[in-house]
Scaffold this motif. Structure first.
Motif, PDB file in Angstrom:
ATOM      1  N   GLU A 182      41.474  43.418  47.246  1.00 31.87           N
ATOM      2  CA  GLU A 182      41.651  43.648  45.815  1.00 31.87           C
ATOM      3  C   GLU A 182      42.792  42.797  45.264  1.00 31.87           C
ATOM      4  N   GLN A 183      43.846  42.610  46.054  1.00 33.64           N
ATOM      5  CA  GLN A 183      44.941  41.757  45.606  1.00 33.64           C
ATOM      6  C   GLN A 183      44.488  40.307  45.448  1.00 33.64           C
ATOM      7  N   CYS A 184      43.581  39.861  46.314  1.00 32.26           N
ATOM      8  CA  CYS A 184      43.031  38.511  46.173  1.00 32.26           C
ATOM      9  C   CYS A 184      42.292  38.378  44.838  1.00 32.26           C
ATOM     10  N   TYR A 185      41.566  39.424  44.476  1.00 29.94           N
ATOM     11  CA  TYR A 185      40.868  39.411  43.185  1.00 29.94           C
ATOM     12  C   TYR A 185      41.874  39.342  42.034  1.00 29.94           C
ATOM     13  N   LEU A 186      42.906  40.186  42.102  1.00 26.34           N
ATOM     14  CA  LEU A 186      43.903  40.207  41.029  1.00 26.34           C
ATOM     15  C   LEU A 186      44.636  38.876  40.932  1.00 26.34           C
ATOM     16  N   ASN A 187      44.893  38.237  42.076  1.00 28.17           N
ATOM     17  CA  ASN A 187      45.538  36.919  42.068  1.00 28.17           C
ATOM     18  C   ASN A 187      44.633  35.881  41.401  1.00 28.17           C
ATOM     19  N   ALA A 188      43.326  35.990  41.635  1.00 32.23           N
ATOM     20  CA  ALA A 188      42.390  35.064  40.999  1.00 32.23           C
ATOM     21  C   ALA A 188      42.371  35.261  39.478  1.00 32.23           C
ATOM     22  N   ILE A 189      42.430  36.519  39.043  1.00 32.97           N
ATOM     23  CA  ILE A 189      42.481  36.795  37.605  1.00 32.97           C
ATOM     24  C   ILE A 189      43.777  36.247  37.004  1.00 32.97           C
ATOM     25  N   LEU A 190      44.886  36.386  37.731  1.00 33.83           N
ATOM     26  CA  LEU A 190      46.149  35.807  37.262  1.00 33.83           C
ATOM     27  C   LEU A 190      46.054  34.292  37.171  1.00 33.83           C
ATOM     28  N   ALA A 191      45.350  33.679  38.123  1.00 34.05           N
ATOM     29  CA  ALA A 191      45.180  32.221  38.097  1.00 34.05           C
ATOM     30  C   ALA A 191      44.356  31.802  36.878  1.00 34.05           C
ATOM     31  N   ILE A 192      43.353  32.599  36.522  1.00 31.96           N
ATOM     32  CA  ILE A 192      42.560  32.316  35.320  1.00 31.96           C
ATOM     33  C   ILE A 192      43.436  32.414  34.072  1.00 31.96           C
ATOM     34  N   ASP A 193      44.246  33.474  34.005  1.00 34.48           N
ATOM     35  CA  ASP A 193      45.139  33.651  32.853  1.00 34.48           C
ATOM     36  C   ASP A 193      46.148  32.509  32.768  1.00 34.48           C
ATOM     37  N   LEU A 194      46.667  32.088  33.931  1.00 36.27           N
ATOM     38  CA  LEU A 194      47.634  30.980  33.951  1.00 36.27           C
ATOM     39  C   LEU A 194      46.976  29.693  33.477  1.00 36.27           C
ATOM     40  N   TYR A 195      45.754  29.444  33.935  1.00 36.07           N
ATOM     41  CA  TYR A 195      45.048  28.239  33.503  1.00 36.07           C
ATOM     42  C   TYR A 195      44.833  28.259  31.988  1.00 36.07           C
ATOM     43  N   ASN A 196      44.385  29.396  31.464  1.00 37.70           N
ATOM     44  CA  ASN A 196      44.177  29.503  30.013  1.00 37.70           C
ATOM     45  C   ASN A 196      45.461  29.225  29.249  1.00 37.70           C
ATOM     46  N   GLN A 197      46.562  29.797  29.735  1.00 37.75           N
ATOM     47  CA  GLN A 197      47.848  29.615  29.064  1.00 37.75           C
ATOM     48  C   GLN A 197      48.268  28.151  29.066  1.00 37.75           C
ATOM     49  N   LYS A 198      48.209  27.510  30.229  1.00 37.74           N
ATOM     50  CA  LYS A 198      48.632  26.115  30.332  1.00 37.74           C
ATOM     51  C   LYS A 198      47.681  25.185  29.577  1.00 37.74           C
ATOM     52  N   ARG A 199      46.403  25.531  29.565  1.00 35.13           N
ATOM     53  CA  ARG A 199      45.449  24.712  28.824  1.00 35.13           C
ATOM     54  C   ARG A 199      45.742  24.787  27.327  1.00 35.13           C
ATOM     55  N   ASP A 200      46.012  25.998  26.819  1.00 39.93           N
ATOM     56  CA  ASP A 200      46.341  26.147  25.395  1.00 39.93           C
ATOM     57  C   ASP A 200      47.599  25.360  25.050  1.00 39.93           C
ATOM     58  N   GLU A 201      48.612  25.443  25.924  1.00 35.64           N
ATOM     59  CA  GLU A 201      49.859  24.697  25.688  1.00 35.64           C
ATOM     60  C   GLU A 201      49.609  23.193  25.713  1.00 35.64           C
TER      61      GLU A 201
END
Length: 213
Positions: free
Chosen positions: A108-127
């Protein structure tokens, strides 16, 4: 004699009721444990499906593209997901396979880390695109292809977060799939005759999926 028979009958009647009550309690406890394991499987499968959709629809088409960090679109995912009911499966720690509880947590932590990676990508892409405003060198009206003048540091950042995204999803998917299978094996050994979800390979993709058994 009649009095003794009445006492004996009452005694054995009470004893039978006691053991029937104990047997029912054991059955109820067994059913609750089994239901908790099924809920755990469904939670892990829900997480698997979310990431598999991301992989299939967004990541896989650009996996081999060296410029994938400039071409991936923004991700729109559902933040809400089924969580593993850990408070209900702690009994695994007292079984003959106590490490399974920790492995489920890691999955489950691997899943949550993947979701965090998606959020990080979205944030950096917007910036990245916000910082690129006003620095467009070329724009193709037919295709929408845009050439932007940007700093090497920004390119490095986008490449890094994109690689992290791929690595996180690639790590989480097989781990989630593996734990669903291990829970099925656990149920098969400890809850004979009761249902669970068994992982079976699909011919069209390497990652295994499920069938009810």
């Amino acid at each position: 004699v009649a009095f003794s028979s009445a006492i004996a009958g009452a005694f054995f009647g009470s004893l039978s009721a006691f053991w029937l009550g104990r047997l029912q309690q054991k059955r109820d406890l067994r059913d609750r444990k089994h239901s908790a394991l099924l809920a755990t499987q469904y939670a892990l499968l829900s997480q698997w499906n979310i990431l598999e959709n991301v992989r299939r629809q967004h990541l896989e088409p650009l996996r081999q593209d060296p410029m994938r960090f400039t071409k991936l679109s923004r991700f729109y995912t559902i933040n809400a997901h089924c969580s593993v009911p850990f408070s209900e499966i702690t009994f695994i720690a007292n079984s003959d396979e106590p490490n399974l509880l920790q492995e489920i947590h890691i999955a489950e932590q691997c899943y949550l880390n993947a979701i965090l990676a998606i959020d990080l990508y979205n944030q950096k892409r917007d910036e990245f695109f916000k910082n690129a405003e006003g620095r467009v060198d070329q724009f193709d009206m037919e295709t929408g292809n845009t050439t932007i003048a940007t700093a090497p540091r920004e390119v490095f950042m986008m490449r890094s977060v994109t690689d992290i995204l791929y690595e996180s999803v690639d790590k989480a998917l097989p781990k989630l799939d593996e734990e669903v299978g291990k829970i099925w094996e656990f149920v098969k050994r400890n809850f004979k005759g009761m249902k669970a979800i068994k992982c079976e390979p699909k011919p069209e993709q390497e990652t295994s999926k499920t069938a009810s058994k």
